[in-house]
Design an enzyme around this catalytic site. Structure first.
Site, short mmCIF file in Angstrom:
data_model
loop_
_atom_site.label_atom_id
_atom_site.label_comp_id
_atom_site.label_asym_id
_atom_site.label_seq_id
_atom_site.Cartn_x
_atom_site.Cartn_y
_atom_site.Cartn_z
N TYR A 1 0.79 -1.23 0.00
CA TYR A 1 0.00 0.00 0.00
C TYR A 1 0.83 1.28 0.00
O TYR A 1 0.47 2.25 -0.69
CB TYR A 1 -1.02 -0.03 1.15
N GLU B 1 -8.89 -6.85 4.33
CA GLU B 1 -8.14 -7.96 3.74
C GLU B 1 -7.51 -8.85 4.81
O GLU B 1 -7.41 -10.07 4.64
CB GLU B 1 -7.08 -7.40 2.79
#
EC number: 1.14.12.17
Length: 413
Positions: free
Chosen positions: A95, A137
């Site tokens: 990310y 997630e």
């Protein structure tokens, strides 16, 4: 939490994203892959070439910006994307890479209009959005690994059987190499294959819908070979599977994923409409319904011709054994096959209203023009949005329907 000034700035950029969103996301991918070529082992190269992935990301960024003060509104979208991320093996450490290159792309495309204040606001907003994805997630990874027969990452499977269905479609029956149990799944979900064809610099990952009901003790995928045509190159993974993978070979899979799934808690009729290889998740739903419910079912398959009719004998056998509640219809595009089908040409609203109960839950999948036509037909028949469910093979796109319908996406090549 974001402060009110940051929220105000992000919302003020929404009109800019409408105009420049795809340019920003296209620049983002180009920049990220230049700086981090190792990520080409994860992303679908074909979707990049065709512009599908930048478009999908632009839509997601736009939705996040428009709802930055109430991100819970886009949780269904987040959940669908997170399903794909889990299946691909996207991890928290990815990310920051995405954020750095996305902010750089915004600055590159907007130039002086991307003031320090705007970039700082987007940096804060991205951090919040990334935290949402990472949290969702993490739960998915944990649930997938801890379920009976589950696992994290990729697991080795043996191609137990390879069955040619048509000239361009083959089914693969997959068993775990270790002989242990495999995870169950919801009818409509997909598995993700990871392969590295000879001569390819990077590994390639593709999602393929599971084409049989859960509980069989194996996974089955039914794959169309994507041949080159016009400006479109041949599908790397589908061609590899068809031409090079044989019975006894090993391929790697991640556990089943996806949110295009059959709602098994209803008693209403179900109508399943598949175009070409788009039938794959629908056959899983069909088999499940026949095994575990007494609901009325209409199954419609549209194909170019009799020669392109996938799983014809299999579905015919199901229909013969369940004639009291399963009605099957075939639509062939080819007029030459008009005597061998229930309708020649294309599915339209008038014909659909004659064969399918309009109070059905409708599930459909196939090429985008096909799905667009089905979606428009259902809306013209005033089918409620809540009863319309469809899946894209590839990044989620738009069928031009009113907001509220529920697209999902997988990536079959």
């Amino acid at each position: 939490m974001l402060d009110s000034r940051t929220i105000e700035i992000i919302k003020s950029t929404v009109p800019v994203l409408e105009v420049h969103g795809e340019t920003i996301t296209r620049t983002f991918y180009e920049t990220m892959f230049r700086n981090h070529p190792e990520l080409l082992n994860v992303f679908n190269h074909a979707n990049q070439r065709q512009g599908k992935q930048p478009t999908a990301l632009a839509n997601a960024v736009y939705a996040a910006a428009a709802n930055i003060d109430a991100l819970e509104r886009i949780l269904p979208v987040v959940h669908g994307i997170a399903q794909k991320h889990r299946a691909l093996g996207i991890l928290p450490e990815h990310y920051p890479i995405v954020g750095e290159n996305l902010l750089a792309a915004i600055k590159t495309v907007l130039g002086e209009a991307a003031t320090d204040e705007i970039i700082e606001a987007w940096s804060k907003a991205y951090g919040v959005i990334a935290d949402v994805f990472i949290s969702v997630e993490a739960g998915m990874y944990e649930q997938t690994e801890q379920q009976p027969g589950g696992w994290r990452g990729f697991r080795r499977f043996v191609v137990d059987r390879k069955v040619q269905e048509t000239a361009e479609v083959t089914s693969f029956y997959l068993l775990p190499e270790d002989g242990n149990a495999i995870a169950s799944y919801e009818p409509g979900q997909y598995i993700t294959i990871r392969v590295k064809p000879e001569g390819q610099e990077f590994t390639h990952l593709r999602h393929y819908s599971l084409s049989t009901a859960p509980g069989a003790g194996y996974y089955r995928i039914t794959v169309k070979r994507e041949d080159a045509g016009g400006d479109r190159p041949a599908g790397i993974v589908s061609t590899y599977l068809h031409q090079h993978v044989q019975e006894g070979d090993i391929i790697e899979l991640s556990a089943p994923a996806g949110d295009f799934t059959l709602n098994q808690n209803l008693s209403t009729p179900v109508t399943l409409i598949g175009g070409g290889v788009g039938l794959t998740p629908l056959v899983s739903m069909l088999e499940t319904l026949l095994q575990h419910s007494d609901r009325e079912i209409v199954y419609i398959h549209a194909a170019r011709s009799k020669e392109h009719h996938i799983l014809k004998e299999h579905v015919a056998k199901l229909a013969a054994n369940n004639s009291s509640r399963l009605k099957c219809y075939t639509v062939y595009e080819s007029a030459a096959d008009s005597e061998r089908c229930d309708k020649s040409g294309y599915i339209d609203a008038s014909w659909l209203s004659q064969v399918a109960p309009l109070e059905s839950d409708f599930y459909f999948c196939g090429p985008v023009p096909f799905m667009r036509a089905i979606n428009q037909a259902l809306h013209s028949l005033n089918v409620p949005e809540a009863n319309i469910h469809y899946e894209f093979f590839g990044p989620a796109g738009s069928l031009g329907s009113p907001s509220g319908s529920s697209p999902s996406s997988s990536s079959e090549e």
